[in-house]
Design an enzyme around this catalytic site. Structure first.
Site, PDB file in Angstrom:
ATOM      1  N   SER A 164       0.823  -1.191   0.000  1.00 28.95           N
ATOM      2  CA  SER A 164       0.000   0.000   0.000  1.00 28.95           C
ATOM      3  C   SER A 164       0.871   1.261   0.000  1.00 28.95           C
ATOM      4  O   SER A 164       1.658   1.463  -0.916  1.00 28.95           O
ATOM      5  CB  SER A 164      -0.970  -0.041   1.197  1.00 28.95           C
ATOM      6  OG  SER A 164      -1.993   0.899   1.035  1.00 28.95           O
ATOM      7  N   ASP A 403      -7.973  -5.488  -6.504  1.00 32.17           N
ATOM      8  CA  ASP A 403      -7.859  -4.361  -5.570  1.00 32.17           C
ATOM      9  C   ASP A 403      -8.157  -3.062  -6.305  1.00 32.17           C
ATOM     10  O   ASP A 403      -7.680  -2.857  -7.423  1.00 32.17           O
ATOM     11  CB  ASP A 403      -6.446  -4.324  -4.986  1.00 32.17           C
ATOM     12  CG  ASP A 403      -6.185  -3.084  -4.148  1.00 32.17           C
ATOM     13  OD1 ASP A 403      -7.128  -2.615  -3.461  1.00 32.17           O
ATOM     14  OD2 ASP A 403      -5.048  -2.573  -4.172  1.00 32.17           O
ATOM     15  N   HIS A 459      -6.222  -6.251  -1.997  1.00 37.51           N
ATOM     16  CA  HIS A 459      -5.136  -5.385  -1.513  1.00 37.51           C
ATOM     17  C   HIS A 459      -4.188  -6.134  -0.587  1.00 37.51           C
ATOM     18  O   HIS A 459      -2.979  -5.937  -0.641  1.00 37.51           O
ATOM     19  CB  HIS A 459      -5.762  -4.199  -0.779  1.00 37.51           C
ATOM     20  CG  HIS A 459      -4.834  -3.062  -0.520  1.00 37.51           C
ATOM     21  ND1 HIS A 459      -4.309  -2.291  -1.534  1.00 37.51           N
ATOM     22  CD2 HIS A 459      -4.337  -2.548   0.634  1.00 37.51           C
ATOM     23  CE1 HIS A 459      -3.537  -1.349  -1.015  1.00 37.51           C
ATOM     24  NE2 HIS A 459      -3.535  -1.486   0.296  1.00 37.51           N
TER      25      HIS A 459
END
Length: 482
Positions: A164, A403, A459
Site C-alpha cells: 500500500s 484491488d 489489496h
C-alpha cells in the site's frame, strides 16, 4: 536524504536502554502452545526522541542463516502489526486470542510500526506530524539500531518489503539503505503499492469500467470530457464536466457499498447507507473514522481548493478535531480490526510485548498521523531507477488483481515506464495447491525487476491467497524464477 546527512543523527540514538534479552517475548497470551522459535518486542529509538515499536520473529527453519525481511504496512499511519496478525503470521488473531498460523517460515521478519504515533510507537513530545523524507530517515535509523541490538543478523541477506503506502516507504528507504555497505541489502518487494498518484488515478477509471462498474453512458462522458487525441487525463483534469464525471466514478467505487480492497469480497460489517460526498464522520469509542482513501482524498481536496477553498478548510477542521481526540481511529473501509484491537490492548498482551506506558492504545490506523502527514513524493520513479541502476538488487512489484485502492494496472504502467530490458515476456506463473497445479497470476520479468499479479486477490495478498503468496515470496527471497 543521503547517508552522510543521516550519520549525524545516529550519534543521538546510540544509547538505548534495554537489550534483546529484555525484549524477548517469554509468554504470549492466547496461544494454546508457546512457539519453539524466538520472537522479540520492544522499541528502537530514532531521531527527535521518537520510539518505534518492533516485533521481530526469528525463522523457524534457519534463523542464523536465513534472510532478514523488514515488513511495513501503509496508510500512511497504519500499523505493521496488522500484517503480522492478519496477513502472514506466524500468528493469526481470531476473536480475542491468538493461534498458530504459519508453522513453517523461511525468513526472519521484522515488523516495524512506523512512523511514531502508529500503533505502539510514540514520541516523547506527543507530536506526530511528519513527512516522507523524515519517515525514510527514521526507518533507516531504526534499522541501524536493530542491527546494533541484534549483531548476529547484521551479515544476513536483507530485504525491504511492504504494501500500500509502503509503495512510498520502501523505495525511499531503500535509496538510503543502498548507500550503507554494512547492511546486506539484496532487494525490495512492494505489494499493491502506491507508486505514482497520476498512474494510479488514471488506471482506476479504466479498471472500474472494464470490471463493469461504470456503464456505457458514464464512460462516453468520461471519453468526451476527459480525453483528447487518444489520451485521457483522469488525474488533474481542469474541465468541469470531466470533474463531474469523475465525482460520479468516485461515488461508485468508494461509496456504493463495494469493498475497495477486494472488488469481489463482501464488505465486513455489511453495506451501510452511502455517506454524503461532503461529510466525514468521527467516532471516539465507536467503530471507526470514515475517511477518504488516497485517490478520493487527493482529488476531492485539490478540486475544492481550486474552486472554493472549502476542501482545504474542511481538511483543517478534520485535523483540529483529531488533535482533540487523540484516540480516534481510522479503520480501512470493509475491514474488521476489532479482534486485533481487542487482543493488542489486553493488559497481559501489552505486558508480554513490553509496551511502553508512553504509547497510546493500539488502533489499526492513526487518524492523527494520516491527516497530519505531508506527502512529498508524487511518484517514486527516481528511487526505482537508482536501485535498478546498481544492477545488483532484486525488485518485485506485485498486485492482487481485484484491488481498487492501488490497482494492478497503475503499477503495471509504472513498471513499464521504467523502460527496463525485457527478459521474460508476460506469462502465467504456477503454484501448487495441494497436489494440483494452479495459475497464480501473470508475471513479466525485466532486468532485475518483475511485475507480478496474484489472481483473485485484493489489496492484502497474503490474507486472500496465502498459498500463492507464500510461493511468490519464497521464490523472491531465494532468487528463483517466478
Amino acid at each position: 536524504m543521503h547517508l552522510a546527512q543521516v550519520c549525524l543523527l545516529l550519534l543521538g540514538v546510540l544509547q538505548v536502554s534495554g537489550a534483546p534479552d529484555a525484549d524477548e517475548i517469554k509468554y504470549l497470551p492466547g496461544l494454546p502452545k508457546q512457539p519453539s522459535f524466538k520472537h522479540y518486542s520492544g522499541y528502537l529509538s530514532v531521531a527527535d526522541n521518537k520510539h518505534l515499536h518492533y516485533w521481530f520473529v526469528e525463522s523457524q527453519k534457519d534463523p542464523a542463516g536465513g534472510p532478514v525481511v523488514l515488513w511495513l504496512n501503509g496508510g500512511p499511519g497504519c500499523s505493521s502489526l496488522d500484517g503480522l496478525l492478519t496477513e502472514h503470521g506466524p500468528f493469526l488473531v481470531r476473536n480475542q486470542s491468538a493461534s498458530l498460523f504459519n508453522p513453517t517460515d523461511i525468513a526472519n521478519v521484522l515488523y516495524l510500526e512506523s512512523p511514531a504515533g502508529v500503533g505502539f510507537s510514540y514520541s516523547d513530545d506527543k507530536k506526530y506530524a511528519t513527512n516522507d523524507t523524515e519517515v525514510a530517515t527514521n526507518n533507516y535509523l531504526a534499522l541501524k539500531e536493530f542491527f546494533r541490538l541484534f549483531p548476529e543478523f547484521s551479515k544476513n541477506e536483507f530485504f525491504l518489503t511492504g504494501e500500500s503506502y509502503g509503495g512510498i516507504y520502501i523505495p525511499t528507504l531503500a535509496e538510503i539503505v543502498m548507500e550503507d555497505s554494512s547492511i546486506n541489502l539484496q532487494g525490495i518487494a512492494v505489494g499493491n503499492g502506491l507508486s505514482s498518484y497520476e498512474l494510479n488515478d488514471n488506471s482506476l477509471v479504466y479498471f472500474a469500467y472494464y470490471h463493469g462498474l461504470l456503464g456505457t453512458s458514464l464512460w462516453n462522458d468520461l471519453q468526451t470530457f476527459c480525453c483528447k487525441d487518444g489520451a485521457c487525463n483522469f488525474y488533474d483534469n481542469q474541465d468541469v464536466n470531466c470533474s463531474t464525471s469523475l465525482t460520479t466514478v468516485q461515488v461508485i467505487v468508494y461509496q456504493s457499498g463495494l469493498n475497495m480492497y477486494n472488488l469481489y469480497a463482501p464488505c465486513a460489517g455489511g453495506f451501510l447507507v452511502p455517506i454524503d460526498l461532503h461529510r466525514t464522520f468521527f467516532h471516539t469509542g465507536g467503530p471507526s473514522i470514515v475517511c477518504l482513501p488516497t485517490f478520493f482524498r487527493r482529488f476531492y481536496f485539490s478540486a475544492h481548493k481550486k474552486e472554493t477553498g472549502t476542501g482545504l478548510e474542511q481538511l483543517e477542521k478534520l485535523r483540529g478535531v483529531v488533535s482533540l481526540l487523540k484516540s480516534s481511529r481510522l479503520d480501512p473501509p470493509c475491514t474488521n480490526s476489532t479482534p486485533s484491537t481487542l487482543y493488542l490492548n489486553n493488559p497481559q498482551v501489552k505486558s508480554a510485548l513490553h509496551i511502553s506506558p508512553g504509547a497510546l492504545d493500539w488502533v489499526i490506523c492513526s487518524a492523527e498521523v494520516n491527516l497530519n502527514y505531508n506527502r512529498l513524493f508524487m511518484d517514486v520513479k527516481k528511487q526505482y531507477l537508482k536501485l535498478l541502476g546498481a544492477l545488483k538488487y532484486r525488485v518485485l512489484v506485485y498486485n492482487g488483481d481485484v484491488d481498487m485502492a492501488c490497482n494492478f494496472l497503475g503499477d503495471e504502467w509504472f513498471v513499464e515506464s521504467l523502460q527496463q530490458e525485457v527478459q521474460v515476456q508476460r506469462r502465467p506463473w504456477i503454484y501448487f495447491n495441494g497436489e494440483t497445479q494452479q495459475i497464480g497470476g501473470f508475471v513479466k520479468e525485466f532486468t532485475n525487476i518483475a511485475f507480478l499479479t496474484v489472481k483473485g486477490s485484493g489489496h492484502m495478498v497474503p490474507t486472500d491467497k496465502p498459498i500463492a503468496a507464500f510461493t511468490m515470496f519464497s521464490r523472491f527471497i531465494t532468487k528463483q524464477p517466478y
